[in-house]
Write an enzyme that holds these catalytic residues in place. Structure first.
Site: not given
Ligand SMILES: CNc1ncnc2c1ncn2[C@@H]1O[C@H](COP(=O)(O)O)[C@@H](O)[C@H]1O
Ligand SMILES: [Zn+2]
Length: 368
Positions: A29, A233, A308-309
């Site tokens: 993820h 979430e 996640d990020d």
């Molecule tokens: C923090 N929790 C989260 N919850 C929901 N969606 C998330 C997220 N984190 C990221 N994204 C989703 O991923 C996109 C960025 O990557 P990409 O532009 O797709 O590569 C965000 O704009 C959102 O739509």
């Molecule tokens: Zn996510």
């Protein structure tokens, strides 16, 4: 505690961190735009600021406050998309994300991204994805296996070079119309031979309607594409129940489930992508001690630790393992097993899974 005791603890933590780094890991993820390096982001801000597109100071402030609430995350993603949505930048951030995961000893990365259109820049969802593939081809610190073939040429035929399997998930944004979501599913199908292995549903959980995206997700299912959903979430019992009814291959987060939905999740045995740092930083879960990882882990529910990020939350997959170890008292054997079992929930084919399983067998004696 004596100075000596403190010192011993510090050494143990450093050793544990190092061990988590060395552990081969599987990431299921990770969002591409959420994984942009801070340094790259600031460079892009400067570049755009110099061109008068965005006011750098405001954006710099937003970057400083990044990830401190769910709302702030989505404000920032809107900025990321202005900064990063041109072919060259998409290529660059893909290359850098894969190199960063590989440097963290990730052996399998399922990278997800939302294909975007941008008429002004001549970008279609397909050309956005082609830029992602170009980014994978540009990786040069590690060998990349995309669709059963290695993209990068082994430099000097060096067989000891690290290797990372990368598979792609196409994300549907929750605020997309049914037709746009269906277009993404069809694109995923078209790119099945290019490393695309499934569909994700993500985006701001406070917007969008489940019923709008459901036809596209059902279409994906009919086409045989596995699906993972961002779930729970925010508190939205009706949507959570509808997601459980859909019974996807995996679910992300599952933070705010009512008791009966929680029991249903467990009885359905849907594997869960756990994102500890993300859930704490966005304040979806108030304290790590209360995180539902503990309950799922104790119940032997299938789960995998994920980032996640990495950019947004300044984390790495090794850090997520370290955090799980110190917060829930996991030992090395337990963490090894957690990483090893994540292979079972990957959307890649059986050949890839066999290869990954073999890596764990080979490394076991050395690392445990
Ligand atoms: C923090 N929790 C989260 N919850 C929901 N969606 C998330 C997220 N984190 C990221 N994204 C989703 O991923 C996109 C960025 O990557 P990409 O532009 O797709 O590569 C965000 O704009 C959102 O739509
Ligand atoms: Zn996510």
């Amino acid at each position: 505690m004596s100075a000596r005791g403190t010192e011993t603890m510090e050494v143990n933590h450093a050793e544990l961190r190092q061990w988590c780094h060395e552990l081969p890991k599987v990431e299921l993820h990770a969002h591409l735009n959420g994984s942009i390096r801070d340094s790259t982001l600031l460079e892009l801000v400067k570049h755009h600021g110099d061109n008068g597109v965005l006011i750098s100071k405001d954006v710099e402030q937003m970057i400083l406050e990044k990830g401190t609430s769910l709302g702030k995350c989505f404000e920032l993603f809107a900025v990321y998309h202005v900064l990063a949505t041109d072919h060259e930048t998409v290529k660059r951030i893909t290359k850098e994300a894969v190199e960063d995961f590989a440097a963290d000893n990730c052996i399998y990365l399922e990278l997800r991204t939302t294909p975007k259109k941008n008429e002004a820049k001549g970008m279609t969802k397909r050309s956005y994805m082609d830029a992602v593939i170009d980014g994978l081809k540009a990786v040069d610190t590690v060998d990349v296996d995309l669709c059963g073939c290695e993209l990068t040429n082994k430099k000097n035929g060096d067989r000891r070079r690290k290797k990372i399997f990368v598979r792609l998930l196409l994300s549907i944004n929750r605020n997309e119309e049914t037709s746009a979501a269906t277009e993404t599913v069809n694109l995923a199908m078209e790119m099945k031979d290019m490393g695309v292995v499934g569909i994700d549903l993500s985006g701001d959980p406070t917007v969008g309607q489940w019923d709008t995206v459901l036809p596209a997700l059902e279409h994906a299912r009919k086409l045989g594409l596995p699906v993972t959903l961002h779930c729970g979430e925010v508190r939205n019992s009706k949507e959570i129940q509808a997601m459980l009814d859909f019974n996807p291959q995996r679910l992300g987060h599952v933070c705010l489930l009512a008791e009966e939905d929680w029991e249903r999740l467990k009885s359905l045995i849907i594997p869960v992508e756990i994102c500890l740092t993300s859930n704490i930083m966005t304040q979806t879960i108030p304290l790590i001690e209360y995180h539902h990882f503990a309950d799922l882990y104790k119940s032997k529910h299938p789960l995998s630790l994920c980032t996640d990020d990495t950019g947004l939350f300044s984390t790495t997959l090794s850090n997520e393992y370290y955090k799980a170890a110190v917060s829930f008292g996991l030992g090395k054997e337990e963490m090894f097993k957690l990483a090893q079992e994540a292979v079972n929930f990957a959307f890649a084919n059986e050949d890839v899974k066999k290869h990954l399983a073999q890596v764990y067998e080979e490394v076991k004696a050395r690392i445990l």
